[in-house]
Structures are given as structure tokens and as C-alpha cells.
Design an enzyme around this catalytic site. Sequence first.
Site, PDB file in Angstrom:
ATOM      1  N   ASP A  55       1.170  -1.418  -0.247  1.00  0.00           N
ATOM      2  CA  ASP A  55       0.106  -0.267  -0.107  1.00  0.00           C
ATOM      3  C   ASP A  55       1.117   1.336  -0.081  1.00  0.00           C
ATOM      4  O   ASP A  55       1.739   1.009   1.145  1.00  0.00           O
ATOM      5  CB  ASP A  55      -0.784  -0.201   1.556  1.00  0.00           C
ATOM      6  CG  ASP A  55      -1.495   0.989   0.864  1.00  0.00           C
ATOM      7  OD1 ASP A  55      -1.982   1.623   0.798  1.00  0.00           O
ATOM      8  OD2 ASP A  55      -2.693   1.256   2.082  1.00  0.00           O
ATOM      9  N   GLU A 105      -0.657  -0.467  -4.914  1.00  0.00           N
ATOM     10  CA  GLU A 105      -2.131   0.008  -4.446  1.00  0.00           C
ATOM     11  C   GLU A 105      -1.874   2.074  -3.621  1.00  0.00           C
ATOM     12  O   GLU A 105      -1.120   2.339  -3.583  1.00  0.00           O
ATOM     13  CB  GLU A 105      -2.124  -0.568  -2.936  1.00  0.00           C
ATOM     14  CG  GLU A 105      -3.238   0.412  -2.132  1.00  0.00           C
ATOM     15  CD  GLU A 105      -4.370  -0.516  -0.870  1.00  0.00           C
ATOM     16  OE1 GLU A 105      -3.986  -1.629  -0.944  1.00  0.00           O
ATOM     17  OE2 GLU A 105      -4.590   0.076  -0.006  1.00  0.00           O
ATOM     18  N   GLU A 114     -10.073   2.678  -2.289  1.00  0.00           N
ATOM     19  CA  GLU A 114     -10.303   2.499  -0.335  1.00  0.00           C
ATOM     20  C   GLU A 114     -11.821   4.042  -0.554  1.00  0.00           C
ATOM     21  O   GLU A 114     -11.728   3.891   1.035  1.00  0.00           O
ATOM     22  CB  GLU A 114      -9.165   2.595  -0.040  1.00  0.00           C
ATOM     23  CG  GLU A 114      -8.766   3.709   0.414  1.00  0.00           C
ATOM     24  CD  GLU A 114      -7.619   3.087   1.232  1.00  0.00           C
ATOM     25  OE1 GLU A 114      -6.739   1.767   1.608  1.00  0.00           O
ATOM     26  OE2 GLU A 114      -7.745   3.226   2.439  1.00  0.00           O
ATOM     27  N   HIS A 152     -12.028  -3.480   0.342  1.00  0.00           N
ATOM     28  CA  HIS A 152     -11.113  -2.177   1.900  1.00  0.00           C
ATOM     29  C   HIS A 152     -11.757  -3.149   3.289  1.00  0.00           C
ATOM     30  O   HIS A 152     -12.800  -3.219   3.244  1.00  0.00           O
ATOM     31  CB  HIS A 152     -10.745  -1.176   1.746  1.00  0.00           C
ATOM     32  CG  HIS A 152     -10.409  -0.406   2.583  1.00  0.00           C
ATOM     33  ND1 HIS A 152     -10.663   0.393   3.228  1.00  0.00           N
ATOM     34  CD2 HIS A 152      -9.067  -0.502   2.547  1.00  0.00           C
ATOM     35  CE1 HIS A 152      -9.464   0.354   4.296  1.00  0.00           C
ATOM     36  NE2 HIS A 152      -8.263   0.715   3.722  1.00  0.00           N
TER      37      HIS A 152
HETATM   38 MG    MG Z   1      -4.831   1.425   1.577  1.00  0.00          MG
END
Ligand code: MG
Length: 388
Positions: free
Chosen positions: A214, A240, A266, A315
Site C-alpha cells: 500500500d 496500491e 478505498e 478494503h
Molecule cells: Mg490502503
Amino acid sequence: MPAIRTIEAYAVSLPRDVPYLGPLGPGETVNRKGYIVRRGNRTIYPTTDMSVIVRAETADGTVGWGETYGIVAPRATLAILRDVLIPVVEGHDPRDAATIYDDLYDLMRVRGASGGYYGDALAAIDIALWDLAAKEAGVPLATLAGGARVAEVPAYVSGLPKATLSERVALAAEWRDRGFRAFKYAAAVSHEGVAAEMAALREALGPDPDLAVDLHWKYSVGEALSVARGVAPSRPWFIEAPCAPEDIDALARVAAECGLPVAAGEEWHSVHEARMRLPRARLAIVQPEMGHTGVSQFLAIAALARECGARVVPHATIGVGIFLAASLQVASTLDHCPMHEYQPSVFDRNVEHVDTTMACAAGLYRLPQGAGLGVEPRASLDRYRLPD
Ligand code: MG
């Protein structure tokens, strides 16, 4: 179908042993309100797990539950719910959830309130209405959402909340030994470097597990492409949120040029935000967050993702398990949802405060059973209510 008679909303604050994302990093402190600004992504986080919960009751006494983010300043969301949304929704038929969502969205859309705290408040109401409608019908929420295809949803371990790289690698290996085969770490606390962490995980876990990172929206296009080149030899499953969420061109460029699957989504609250991005940025994976979208917008985003050739990997964030149950219910209906995020540091601690058969073990979420969401707050949760 009896109409909605009353809705109440409240916030809870559950203690944590270790702050979200792991121990405090260099230069990070807890401020006088109990929040931490993570230097790695310049984002504020709480030191407890806060969440906003909605309880809706119909005229015949059926109770539905909703939940949304209470991560920071949960009383802002409570004010929107109590002052704006709840008085408008009372008296309506909960089966009209998707239409009610649109009507509530309209109340504030031209005042810049299409997302943020307002979108969160809409999500909490929407989930509670879907729960009510499914309970009144005597079916799981998944049935109303199109029908469950599976009873279990594969789960990936998200977050390795340890201070050092060697500790994070050891933690991932523990999860691997418990039957999990996909892992994601956070660039915001990857103090030894994003590429070094991916390489260390690959080295320790072997060639088979899926590894993701991420990037927490923190890079320019050039930086993100450089990070992608750095992690590419470790064959990541996806990277991400590479660039600032407002910079759609940057997301599109990274997705087009990095040569790796890119995931995002998300932070979106509605299909409107998804539609601005998805056709332009060729995302491999869309990550709707039920706590932001509610059921109605989650379904709309998932449908758009299918049109655009993207998978849905939902998410999972801080909560007591109510919106997570909704997310699993809807995920089970999708044929393009191969995996769902699992945050052990949140789920495993907080699930004790809800009655549910929902569980996560050996790489699989087990769907909650029963009518509606399949999750009800326990009395123990009341101890953690925030005063108004
Ligand atoms: Mg994230």
C-alpha cells in the site's frame, strides 16, 4: 414492510495495545487528543479504534445495524446523522435503501458534501436499512444483494504492525504458517524501504504467496514508477494507491506505465467518484470500502468495476465488524471478487464485541450466518460508548 420508526447513532472507542499501523515511528508522538500523525504518509490516526454505529428500528420492533468510520472526530459524523439524515429517513420503507441513499445524497451534493463525513453518514444509514430489509425478508443480506456464490471469501493479511523489518517478516511468516497465502504491507511505516521490504518478504515466504504494498497516495508519478521498478523483481500481486487521490492523471499514468497491477478505491464514497477514475485509469483492482460506500454504492462500484475489467478486492478498516459483515455479504455475491482484505489487529480484537458466526482463519473469511447482516453488537460494546 413496517416503516422505520426510530434511528439512533452513537460512537464507540475501543482500546488498542499497539497503535494502528504499528508502534510509533521516528519523530511520531501522540497528541493531547490521542491522535498520531504518521510521518510516512502525513495522515492522522487515532490510538483507539473508534467507530460510528447506527441502530434503526421498524414499527414492528425489528432492529437493523449500520456502521461507518469514526476514525477521527466521530462526533462530526454523529452531528450529520442526528441533525440532517435521521429525521429525513424515519418513516420510510427500508427496502428503498438505494433510492433513499440517492435522495439523502441530493440533500447536500451542491454544498460540497458528497463524500467525507457526509458520505460516511450515508453509508451507515444505508447498511442499517439493508440489514432491516433482509431481516424483514428473513434472508441474509447477500440474498437481497443478488445471492451468495460462496460461503467463504479468501482473505489476505493486511498490515504487519511491528517496528522493524525483520519483525514484520517474521510476523508474515507466522501468518503463512497459519494458512494465509497473501500479504500486504504499508509504505507509510516501511522505514527500511518499500523495495527492501518486498524483497525480504519474498525471500522469507518463497515464490508462491501474493505480496502487495500500500503506497498510501504518497508518490509523484516519477517516484511511483521508480518504486514499481524497485518491487517488480519480487513479482508483486499489486501496488496500491500510488499517487494523491485527487490526481487522476497521475493514477492513470502509473497504471498505464508501471507494468504492475495497480489497485485503488478505498477512499471513494460513491460510484460518482469511481466513474471519474475507472474509465481513465486502467486499474487491475478496485477496493471499495463498505464503511464509506454502504451497500448501495458498493454494489454500484462493483458493477462499474466489472464493466471496466477490474477485480474487486474490498478494503477493510477500523470497525467493530458491522460494515465488515456487510462487505463480506456483498463480496460473496460477486464473481469478480477473488479476495477480501483482513486486518488482524482490528478484526481479531473487536469481533468479541459482536454476536456473529463471522470468522477469519486459515486464509478464509467465513460469512456471517442468519438473516440480515449476521452481526449484532453485544452489551459489552456499550462500555466503550463515547460520551456525546
Ligand atoms: Mg490502503
